[in-house]
Design an enzyme around this catalytic site. Sequence first.
Site, PDB file in Angstrom:
ATOM      1  CE1 TYR A  60      -3.157  -2.930   0.185  1.00  0.00           C
ATOM      2  CE2 TYR A  60      -3.200  -2.753   2.571  1.00  0.00           C
ATOM      3  CZ  TYR A  60      -3.592  -3.382   1.406  1.00  0.00           C
ATOM      4  OH  TYR A  60      -4.440  -4.466   1.478  1.00  0.00           O
ATOM      5  CG  HIS A 124      -1.050  -8.619  -0.031  1.00  0.00           C
ATOM      6  ND1 HIS A 124      -0.593  -7.334   0.109  1.00  0.00           N
ATOM      7  CD2 HIS A 124      -2.344  -8.506  -0.419  1.00  0.00           C
ATOM      8  CE1 HIS A 124      -1.561  -6.489  -0.184  1.00  0.00           C
ATOM      9  NE2 HIS A 124      -2.633  -7.189  -0.522  1.00  0.00           N
TER      10      HIS A 124
HETATM   11  P1  NAD Z   1     -13.510   0.506   1.657  1.00  0.00           P
HETATM   12  O1  NAD Z   1     -14.677  -0.074   2.316  1.00  0.00           O
HETATM   13  O2  NAD Z   1     -12.547   1.214   2.516  1.00  0.00           O
HETATM   14  O3  NAD Z   1     -14.017   1.543   0.622  1.00  0.00           O
HETATM   15  C1  NAD Z   1     -13.931   1.815  -0.723  1.00  0.00           C
HETATM   16  C2  NAD Z   1     -14.095   3.325  -0.906  1.00  0.00           C
HETATM   17  O4  NAD Z   1     -15.237   3.816  -0.205  1.00  0.00           O
HETATM   18  C3  NAD Z   1     -12.916   4.115  -0.365  1.00  0.00           C
HETATM   19  O5  NAD Z   1     -12.596   5.101  -1.323  1.00  0.00           O
HETATM   20  C4  NAD Z   1     -13.424   4.755   0.934  1.00  0.00           C
HETATM   21  O6  NAD Z   1     -12.807   5.994   1.212  1.00  0.00           O
HETATM   22  C5  NAD Z   1     -14.885   4.945   0.623  1.00  0.00           C
HETATM   23  N1  NAD Z   1     -15.751   4.961   1.828  1.00  0.00           N
HETATM   24  C6  NAD Z   1     -15.528   4.398   3.043  1.00  0.00           C
HETATM   25  N2  NAD Z   1     -16.571   4.608   3.865  1.00  0.00           N
HETATM   26  C7  NAD Z   1     -17.483   5.328   3.152  1.00  0.00           C
HETATM   27  C8  NAD Z   1     -18.788   5.843   3.430  1.00  0.00           C
HETATM   28  N3  NAD Z   1     -19.372   5.669   4.614  1.00  0.00           N
HETATM   29  N4  NAD Z   1     -19.425   6.509   2.439  1.00  0.00           N
HETATM   30  C9  NAD Z   1     -18.861   6.666   1.237  1.00  0.00           C
HETATM   31  N5  NAD Z   1     -17.641   6.195   0.894  1.00  0.00           N
HETATM   32  C10 NAD Z   1     -16.955   5.546   1.847  1.00  0.00           C
HETATM   33  O7  NAD Z   1     -12.845  -0.711   0.899  1.00  0.00           O
HETATM   34  P2  NAD Z   1     -11.367  -0.980   0.480  1.00  0.00           P
HETATM   35  O8  NAD Z   1     -10.560   0.265   0.445  1.00  0.00           O
HETATM   36  O9  NAD Z   1     -11.447  -1.787  -0.743  1.00  0.00           O
HETATM   37  O10 NAD Z   1     -10.830  -1.962   1.640  1.00  0.00           O
HETATM   38  C11 NAD Z   1     -10.644  -1.600   2.999  1.00  0.00           C
HETATM   39  C12 NAD Z   1      -9.368  -2.217   3.547  1.00  0.00           C
HETATM   40  O11 NAD Z   1      -9.383  -3.628   3.402  1.00  0.00           O
HETATM   41  C13 NAD Z   1      -8.083  -1.777   2.857  1.00  0.00           C
HETATM   42  O12 NAD Z   1      -7.619  -0.578   3.387  1.00  0.00           O
HETATM   43  C14 NAD Z   1      -7.151  -2.941   3.171  1.00  0.00           C
HETATM   44  O13 NAD Z   1      -6.661  -2.776   4.477  1.00  0.00           O
HETATM   45  C15 NAD Z   1      -8.096  -4.128   3.136  1.00  0.00           C
HETATM   46  N6  NAD Z   1      -8.096  -4.863   1.838  1.00  0.00           N
HETATM   47  C16 NAD Z   1      -7.226  -5.902   1.676  1.00  0.00           C
HETATM   48  C17 NAD Z   1      -7.197  -6.608   0.484  1.00  0.00           C
HETATM   49  C18 NAD Z   1      -6.235  -7.753   0.312  1.00  0.00           C
HETATM   50  O14 NAD Z   1      -5.544  -8.103   1.253  1.00  0.00           O
HETATM   51  N7  NAD Z   1      -6.145  -8.373  -0.837  1.00  0.00           N
HETATM   52  C19 NAD Z   1      -8.051  -6.254  -0.567  1.00  0.00           C
HETATM   53  C20 NAD Z   1      -8.941  -5.204  -0.372  1.00  0.00           C
HETATM   54  C21 NAD Z   1      -8.948  -4.511   0.835  1.00  0.00           C
END
Ligand code: NAD
Length: 318
Positions: A60, A124
Amino acid sequence: MGQQVPKRKLGNTGLSVPIIGFGASPLGGIYQPLDESLAVQAVHEAFKFGINFFDTSPYYGLTRSEKVLGRALKDLPRDQIIIATKVGRYGADTFDFSAERVTRSVHESLERLQVQYIDIIQTHDIEFGDIEQVITETLPALQRLKEQGVVRFIGITGLPLKIFRTVLDRCAPGTVDVILSYCHYCLNDTSLESILPYLEQKGVGVINASILSMGLLTQQGPPSWHPAPEEVKTACKAAADQAKELGSDISLLAIKAALRNPSIQTHLIGFTKPEQVRDNVATALSQLTAAEEGTLSNIKQILAPIQNVSWPSGRPEN
Ligand code: NAD
């Protein structure tokens, strides 16, 4: 102490995790410019609400997320926080699951995070690697670090659900403590449910990410790089518009709906600012109203034709 996010037991680890975990990928600052001082405040704000579980990766922001998170966590009591990071993925197309690289990677993460041990180390996006190597080389290397007390628990992450069974069926119990799945437990895709009984029977903890399906379930829509097929994007946009017309916000409905399932112990949400933490906590702590339940069933009908439609990720054989 103010309102606290409820906690659930994470598989057989003995850890209690908040139902909302802090997803630190946005601390990498790759999608939007990052205000590091606000990001540090977001971490501290989360901790105040009992969000003491933080997930990051060297991938990240090409190590920036770990560094920013490390700066923020320095001010919090180490024994009251749960830090998860990852090994094996170092760029969009850069993977190395060898024992030598993942061992070195953990030590690099310790430095960036400014800690002596990592609570959960995850391999990962294993679908991009050779699964045989993950089973016979990566996981044993992490096991050695576990025995040395450098890491406490081991996990695997990825998109195709079948990779979890492939690995877990081949490993001795206790080798893999948790899995991290993403985009498979949200309004448009609940396929993660199909493996929950299997994971529960194995005592494996479940970390769910992307309840907003990486932006599909937001009013502003997904980023341009979103890999979903066009028909999925169109249906999600129609659902978001419908929610708005009925006086709701699709993201808030999506978060409330996801948190209801007790078999999923924690959901990671990305935050970069303290007010995002406060808003999402307020959402998480409130129940769906009767009107929102009605809107939700309306939205589900719109999403029904594309339910559980996903996209390819990783090597075709995985
Ligand atoms: P997320 O739920 O954080 O959100 C996607 C988008 O929605 C982001 O731009 C966020 O800012 C926005 N958002 C969050 N809350 C909101 C709300 N209430 N209203 C409107 N928009 C909102 O999903 P993500 O970023 O895909 O994943 C979260 C975390 O999961 C990542 O930071 C990471 O730590 C983990 N992750 C890991 C993997 C992996 O290991 N392969 C893959 C995906 C995510």
